[in-house]
Write an enzyme that holds these catalytic residues in place. Structure first.
Site, PDB file in Angstrom:
ATOM      1  N   GLN A   7     -26.479  17.894  27.791  1.00 15.50           N
ATOM      2  CA  GLN A   7     -27.712  17.331  28.349  1.00 15.50           C
ATOM      3  C   GLN A   7     -27.761  15.799  28.257  1.00 15.50           C
ATOM      4  O   GLN A   7     -28.241  15.145  29.174  1.00 15.50           O
ATOM      5  CB  GLN A   7     -28.959  17.988  27.777  1.00 15.50           C
TER       6      GLN A   7
ATOM      7  N   ARG B 196     -27.136  19.883   6.579  1.00 18.73           N
ATOM      8  CA  ARG B 196     -26.513  18.682   7.102  1.00 18.73           C
ATOM      9  C   ARG B 196     -25.038  18.581   6.689  1.00 18.73           C
ATOM     10  O   ARG B 196     -24.170  18.226   7.479  1.00 18.73           O
ATOM     11  CB  ARG B 196     -27.302  17.467   6.585  1.00 18.73           C
TER      12      ARG B 196
ATOM     13  N   ASP C  24     -33.838   5.468  17.696  1.00 20.42           N
ATOM     14  CA  ASP C  24     -34.833   5.256  16.632  1.00 20.42           C
ATOM     15  C   ASP C  24     -35.567   3.931  16.850  1.00 20.42           C
ATOM     16  O   ASP C  24     -36.780   3.834  16.658  1.00 20.42           O
ATOM     17  CB  ASP C  24     -34.134   5.276  15.268  1.00 20.42           C
TER      18      ASP C  24
ATOM     19  N   HIS D 270     -28.891   7.459  10.866  1.00 19.06           N
ATOM     20  CA  HIS D 270     -29.675   8.117  11.924  1.00 19.06           C
ATOM     21  C   HIS D 270     -30.018   9.516  11.420  1.00 19.06           C
ATOM     22  O   HIS D 270     -29.341  10.498  11.724  1.00 19.06           O
ATOM     23  CB  HIS D 270     -28.882   8.194  13.227  1.00 19.06           C
TER      24      HIS D 270
HETATM   25  P1  NAX Z   1     -25.387  19.571  24.291  1.00 20.99           P
HETATM   26  O1  NAX Z   1     -25.085  20.763  23.453  1.00 20.99           O
HETATM   27  O2  NAX Z   1     -26.302  19.688  25.472  1.00 20.99           O
HETATM   28  O3  NAX Z   1     -24.034  18.962  24.818  1.00 20.99           O
HETATM   29  C1  NAX Z   1     -22.937  18.752  24.018  1.00 20.99           C
HETATM   30  C2  NAX Z   1     -21.732  18.884  24.905  1.00 20.99           C
HETATM   31  O4  NAX Z   1     -20.611  18.514  24.130  1.00 20.99           O
HETATM   32  C3  NAX Z   1     -21.503  20.318  25.405  1.00 20.99           C
HETATM   33  O5  NAX Z   1     -21.391  20.292  26.818  1.00 20.99           O
HETATM   34  C4  NAX Z   1     -20.198  20.735  24.719  1.00 20.99           C
HETATM   35  O6  NAX Z   1     -19.409  21.560  25.555  1.00 20.99           O
HETATM   36  C5  NAX Z   1     -19.554  19.379  24.467  1.00 20.99           C
HETATM   37  N1  NAX Z   1     -18.618  19.327  23.359  1.00 20.99           N
HETATM   38  C6  NAX Z   1     -18.689  19.935  22.150  1.00 20.99           C
HETATM   39  N2  NAX Z   1     -17.617  19.608  21.392  1.00 20.99           N
HETATM   40  C7  NAX Z   1     -16.878  18.768  22.137  1.00 20.99           C
HETATM   41  C8  NAX Z   1     -15.645  18.112  21.916  1.00 20.99           C
HETATM   42  N3  NAX Z   1     -14.960  18.273  20.781  1.00 20.99           N
HETATM   43  N4  NAX Z   1     -15.164  17.325  22.896  1.00 20.99           N
HETATM   44  C9  NAX Z   1     -15.822  17.169  24.060  1.00 20.99           C
HETATM   45  N5  NAX Z   1     -16.980  17.791  24.337  1.00 20.99           N
HETATM   46  C10 NAX Z   1     -17.506  18.578  23.389  1.00 20.99           C
HETATM   47  O7  NAX Z   1     -25.885  18.457  23.262  1.00 20.99           O
HETATM   48  P2  NAX Z   1     -26.649  17.103  23.573  1.00 20.99           P
HETATM   49  O8  NAX Z   1     -28.106  17.357  23.575  1.00 20.99           O
HETATM   50  O9  NAX Z   1     -26.050  16.444  24.766  1.00 20.99           O
HETATM   51  O10 NAX Z   1     -26.351  16.286  22.232  1.00 20.99           O
HETATM   52  C11 NAX Z   1     -25.071  15.798  21.935  1.00 20.99           C
HETATM   53  C12 NAX Z   1     -25.011  15.214  20.553  1.00 20.99           C
HETATM   54  O11 NAX Z   1     -25.929  14.135  20.440  1.00 20.99           O
HETATM   55  C13 NAX Z   1     -25.399  16.191  19.424  1.00 20.99           C
HETATM   56  O12 NAX Z   1     -24.477  16.033  18.370  1.00 20.99           O
HETATM   57  C14 NAX Z   1     -26.762  15.696  18.998  1.00 20.99           C
HETATM   58  O13 NAX Z   1     -27.048  16.016  17.664  1.00 20.99           O
HETATM   59  C15 NAX Z   1     -26.605  14.210  19.205  1.00 20.99           C
HETATM   60  N6  NAX Z   1     -27.830  13.409  19.267  1.00 20.99           N
HETATM   61  C16 NAX Z   1     -27.792  12.179  18.714  1.00 20.99           C
HETATM   62  C17 NAX Z   1     -28.868  11.328  18.745  1.00 20.99           C
HETATM   63  C18 NAX Z   1     -28.801   9.967  18.135  1.00 20.99           C
HETATM   64  O14 NAX Z   1     -29.828   9.279  18.165  1.00 20.99           O
HETATM   65  N7  NAX Z   1     -27.692   9.504  17.583  1.00 20.99           N
HETATM   66  C19 NAX Z   1     -30.147  11.764  19.337  1.00 20.99           C
HETATM   67  C20 NAX Z   1     -30.007  12.884  20.303  1.00 20.99           C
HETATM   68  C21 NAX Z   1     -29.004  13.929  19.924  1.00 20.99           C
HETATM   69  O15 NAX Z   1     -29.643  14.849  19.078  1.00 20.99           O
END
Ligand code: NAX
Length: 330
Positions: A15, A100, A161, A189
């Site tokens: 997403q 975590r 943030d 974060h």
């Molecule tokens: P989604 O689950 O919608 O998308 C993650 C995508 O990554 C999936 O399409 C999956 O197939 C792919 N994926 C998984 N492992 C992979 C790998 N080894 N190589 C390539 N692709 C891979 O998650 P989404 O909402 O897009 O969030 C992604 C990450 O952002 C999560 O770890 C989430 O915790 C983190 N976030 C970080 C934030 C921040 O402020 N630093 C805030 C938003 C978010 O929660």
């Protein structure tokens, strides 16, 4: 013709990836005269979804998008080849009941191979933004596995943030977003981060002068920013996506564009132990300033006893996380 910038996005079908790609392609980040080649990186089972995204990118007919490559995470060296920017979004999200520390152990190994691949094949000027959580420690793992890539090229995302904190201050003060500046996010974060109201400004004046409800600043303001991700999940039934993608792009813009005088941008960067009594060797949220090419940690932020105690807690958490993954840090 200007040489294209190559930008890799892992988790490109997720997403956040989906929300970020179109703005990267449109010229919003690198400008209307800068051609961009996108490298979309996904798990093998999600490559089909990338085909659909590729069709949609074509269907936007962005003049700035001059190439799209689709790559499996099985071959990260091919995925990152020649990339000037790498946005590391893909990782396993935290699930109910998962601690975590469990998440760190699950995602940590992904970032060792990622770091190695970036060192092996990315462009010499590569810069990396880690979004996938726990982003600070994932960034530490990746950079530690890419010792030849200078440490100042690595950023973990605390910009969401910062943006959340700016919005809360603006709402409380009844002032527009543009009136709020100099908001730093210290530390991790995570729910321990410190959104720094004490150095923030509203209309150029200390936020603590404009917002006289200091109990709110020290209480609800901090906890609202710390818990905002959980609040969005509760309300939307899904985690922050458009705002997270926006913050990832703001992070890049904050580095490639000069920071206006008197304000800061927030990102977590590798510490050398020389500033603000923060220990060396962690990836810690700090106030930064860029001249459009190079960035520095901004000096001169006032840290009183209250701020110090909150910063200490979040730094301690980062030290603990580092300890949890020490076998992944060569
Ligand atoms: P989604 O689950 O919608 O998308 C993650 C995508 O990554 C999936 O399409 C999956 O197939 C792919 N994926 C998984 N492992 C992979 C790998 N080894 N190589 C390539 N692709 C891979 O998650 P989404 O909402 O897009 O969030 C992604 C990450 O952002 C999560 O770890 C989430 O915790 C983190 N976030 C970080 C934030 C921040 O402020 N630093 C805030 C938003 C978010 O929660």
């Amino acid at each position: 013709m200007t040489a294209p910038i190559h930008v890799a996005v892992t988790g490109a079908a997720g997403q956040i990836g989906y929300a970020a790609l179109f703005r990267l392609a449109s010229g919003d980040v690198f400008g209307p005269n800068q051609p961009v080649v996108l490298h979309l990186v996904e798990l093998p089972q999600a490559l089909g979804a990338l085909d659909g995204i590729h069709m949609e990118l074509d269907d936007c007919a962005f003049p700035t998008l001059v190439g799209v490559e689709k790559h499996s995470s099985d071959n990260l060296e091919a995925a990152f080849a020649g990339c000037n920017w790498v946005l590391l979004v893909g990782s396993v999200p935290r699930k109910a009941g998962m601690e975590r520390a469990d998440l760190i152990r699950i995602n940590g190994p992904i970032f060792t191979s990622t770091g190695k691949a970036i060192q092996a094949s990315a462009a010499k000027d590569v810069r990396v933004v880690v979004v996938g959580n726990p982003c600070n420690t994932n960034c530490l793992i990746a950079m530690s596995n890419a010792p030849e890539v200078p440490k100042d090229r690595w950023f973990a995302m605390t910009r969401l943030d910062q943006n959340r904190a700016v919005a809360q201050l603006a709402i409380k003060a009844g002032r527009p977003i543009a009136a709020v500046s100099n908001v730093a996010i210290w530390g991790n974060h995570s729910a321990t981060q410190f959104p720094d109201f004490a150095n923030a400004k509203i209309d150029g004046k200390p936020a603590t002068d404009v917002i006289t409800d200091h109990a709110w600043l020290k209480g609800d303001f901090i906890s609202t920013v710390q818990q905002r991700g959980a609040a969005v999940i509760k309300a939307r039934g899904a985690s922050s996506a458009a705002s997270a993608a926006n913050a990832a792009l703001d992070t890049v813009k904050g580095i490639i564009r000069p920071t206006p005088a008197g304000t800061c941008v927030s990102a977590a960067v590798f510490t050398d132990g020389s500033q603000y009594d923060i220990p060396a060797g962690i990836v810690c949220g700090l106030p930064l300033s860029s001249d459009g090419t190079n960035w520095k940690t901004l000096p001169g932020f006032q840290i009183d006893e209250f701020s110090r105690s909150v910063i200490q807690k979040t730094v301690d958490e980062l030290l603990q996380e580092r300890d949890t993954v020490k076998d992944l840090l060569p």
